[in-house]
Design an enzyme around this catalytic site. Structure first.
Site, PDB file in Angstrom:
ATOM      1  N   PHE A 150     -13.030 -44.175 -48.579  1.00 16.54           N
ATOM      2  CA  PHE A 150     -13.346 -42.985 -47.704  1.00 16.54           C
ATOM      3  C   PHE A 150     -14.954 -43.221 -47.476  1.00 16.54           C
ATOM      4  CE2 PHE A 150     -10.471 -41.629 -50.900  1.00 16.54           C
ATOM      5  CZ  PHE A 150      -9.704 -40.623 -49.985  1.00 16.54           C
ATOM      6  N   GLU A 153     -18.604 -45.349 -41.223  1.00 15.04           N
ATOM      7  CA  GLU A 153     -19.476 -46.346 -40.944  1.00 15.04           C
ATOM      8  C   GLU A 153     -20.907 -45.456 -40.568  1.00 15.04           C
ATOM      9  OE1 GLU A 153     -17.697 -48.171 -37.687  1.00 15.04           O
ATOM     10  OE2 GLU A 153     -16.092 -48.675 -38.899  1.00 15.04           O
ATOM     11  N   ASN A 209      -8.260 -37.789 -43.337  1.00 16.21           N
ATOM     12  CA  ASN A 209      -8.452 -38.200 -41.884  1.00 16.21           C
ATOM     13  C   ASN A 209      -7.800 -37.294 -40.936  1.00 16.21           C
ATOM     14  OD1 ASN A 209     -10.335 -40.160 -42.755  1.00 16.21           O
ATOM     15  ND2 ASN A 209      -9.199 -41.809 -41.890  1.00 16.21           N
ATOM     16  N   CYS A 261     -10.697 -45.167 -37.210  1.00 13.35           N
ATOM     17  CA  CYS A 261      -9.894 -44.857 -37.967  1.00 13.35           C
ATOM     18  C   CYS A 261      -9.247 -43.561 -37.676  1.00 13.35           C
ATOM     19  CB  CYS A 261     -10.605 -44.425 -39.546  1.00 13.35           C
ATOM     20  SG  CYS A 261     -11.084 -45.717 -40.394  1.00 13.35           S
ATOM     21  N   LYS A 322     -20.256 -43.339 -32.904  1.00 14.83           N
ATOM     22  CA  LYS A 322     -21.100 -42.400 -33.377  1.00 14.83           C
ATOM     23  C   LYS A 322     -22.220 -43.155 -33.678  1.00 14.83           C
ATOM     24  CE  LYS A 322     -19.506 -43.233 -38.442  1.00 14.83           C
ATOM     25  NZ  LYS A 322     -19.259 -42.225 -39.517  1.00 14.83           N
TER      26      LYS A 322
END
Ligand code: NAD
Length: 432
Positions: A150, A153, A209, A261, A322
């Site tokens: 989980f 990044e 997710n 992901c 991000k």
């Protein structure tokens, strides 16, 4: 314990480095020889804060090494599978790296060993992994467990060292006890190791997710509606967030989610649903809303310049999907830039770490510059795509003096519209 991590990408490197730090003896194994050579020279192939120092320290301490040679597995107690599971052409998860790793492992594993799948894999995969080992080894197959990851990044080390929870899917209690011992140093702050069946653990990762992706698409759809009706999504967000049943997290409107992901996991779970004769109405919508959201800023720019984008100078701040990572997989910035270039705009861009990756996509069609202010000079518009800390509080007076036209397209609602307007800018956010 002696650990082998198969796959030295974001997940494999972080898992390996953190397990080594906790005292385990870890080998990172990859088929990418160039990557392994770099790692052995002390060069880390990805950007993740603190990871280079941790890998260097653990390598120096003799607890972490890297190889392309599958025979290292012979001396392992636990083997983690952390290979990529990208999207296939039909949206399902491509498991070819899992199967080739399992076939290689089958030549070296023993029944005493435990093979743990950390890669995100569709429900039923771990049972197929076990069957595949049995087809090679009959009753000499190793144990198999699911242990979805989980980490995020950008905060991967913290997430691994201090997890909210560790999920393990097992067939036997003894396997769970083994993983409990391995993870004990990471559970000292009170996080739980949640033991469940293989299928439930596999589903947990996708459901987590997909739920997070759903929140993002939901707030983006509401933000677009706010744009149409003259409401401010930021006020609406506060208005709903104080309701404890709703909360604030993951309800920030923006330019759509990207990364390695959410996009693929939403599509892969949809494919699992279809394969089981179910119509994944919500998952499909979440994906559709997100794909459309990646075009919203382009549409705003197009409207603002009355469709005349040819020759316009557009400065883009932020390219990674991000902050905190150099990962540009499915990044919204790529969609925006591609569309601007197609219209004949002159695009200049900056990102603190992702520019080398972006260069491989656009080559010299795009000007990349280490100085975020230099690309703003003479620009007709500034577009903020990734909310890196260095973009948080620019000197708006200075920006105003540098730009040829004063318009800011804020894809992350990072700036205070009043402050920006007070400096003579036109401000376009998402849903404000
Ligand atoms: P990645 O693409 O960064 O790295 C995968 C690595 O596996 C590559 O270095 C590749 O060379 C290697 N590999 C491929 N086939 C191999 C084989 N047969 N033997 C040995 N090595 C092989 O992938 P990642 O982002 O680390 O993701 C790995 C898995 O973890 C995926 O299933 C992903 O969905 C999941 N996951 C990723 C994240 C994330 O933030 N990146 C978070 C949680 C879970």
């Amino acid at each position: 314990m002696k650990i082998t991590i198969v796959g030295t990408g974001y997940v494999g490197l972080v898992t390996g480095a953190c397990l080594a730090e906790s005292g385990q003896d870890v080998v990172g194994l990859d088929i990418n020889a160039e990557r392994i050579n770099s790692l052995n020279r002390g060069q880390i192939p990805i950007h993740e804060s603190g990871l280079d120092d941790l890998i260097a320290a653990q390598s120096q301490a003799g607890r972490l090494s890297f190889t392309t040679d599958y025979s290292v597995v012979k001396s392992s107690d636990v083997i983690f599978l952390a290979v990529g599971t990208p999207q296939s052409h039909d949206g399902s998860a491509n498991l070819s790296a899992i199967w080739s790793a399992v076939d290689e492992l089958a030549r070296h594993v023993t029944p005493e060993m435990l093979v743990v799948t950390k890669s995100t894999v569709p429900v039923g995969t771990n049972r197929k992994v076990l069957e595949r080992f049995r087809s090679h080894l009959a009753n000499r197959a190793p144990g198999v467990a699911s242990n979805p990851e989980f980490l995020r990044e950008g905060s991967a080390l913290k997430d691994f060292r201090e997890p909210d929870r560790v999920v393990v899917g097992v067939d036997e209690a003894a396997t769970a006890e083994r993983l409990q011992r391995l993870y004990a140093p990471f559970l000292q702050r009170g996080a739980s190791l949640l033991v469940m069946g293989l299928e439930s653990a596999e589903m947990t990762k996708y459901v987590a997710n997909c739920f997070l992706a759903t929140k993002i698409s939901f707030i983006n759809e509401m933000a677009n509606l706010c744009d149409s009706v003259g409401a401010d999504i930021n006020d609406v967000r506060k208005g709903i967030g104080h309701d404890q049943r709703i909360g604030f997290s993951f309800l920030m409107p923006g330019v759509g989610y990207g990364g390695s992901c959410f996009p693929k996991d939403v599509r892969a779970l949809s494919q699992v649903a279809v394969a089981h004769g179910r119509d994944p109405v919500m998952l499909r919508s979440v994906d559709q809303v997100n794909e459309a959201q990646k075009h919203v800023l382009f549409q705003k720019l197009h409207r603002h310049f009355d469709g005349q984008l040819h020759g316009r100078k557009i400065a883009v701040w932020g390219l990674a999907f991000k902050p905190g990572t150099d990962d540009i997989r499915e990044a919204s910035s790529l969609v925006l830039i591609e569309r601007l270039l197609a219209e004949g705009a002159i695009v200049k861009a900056h990102d603190p770490v992702a520019m080398p990756n972006v260069r491989t996509v656009f080559g010299d069609r795009l000007e990349l510059n280490d100085d975020p202010l230099e690309i703003v000079a003479g620009a007709d518009a500034l577009v903020l795509m990734t909310e890196w800390p260095e973009y948080r509080s620019p000197n708006f007076e200075q920006l105003a003096s540098l730009m040829s036209q004063r318009t800011i397209f804020d894809g992350r609602n990072l700036y205070d519209p009043n402050q920006v307007r007070a400096c003579g800018f036109r401000y376009k956010g998402i849903g404000r």
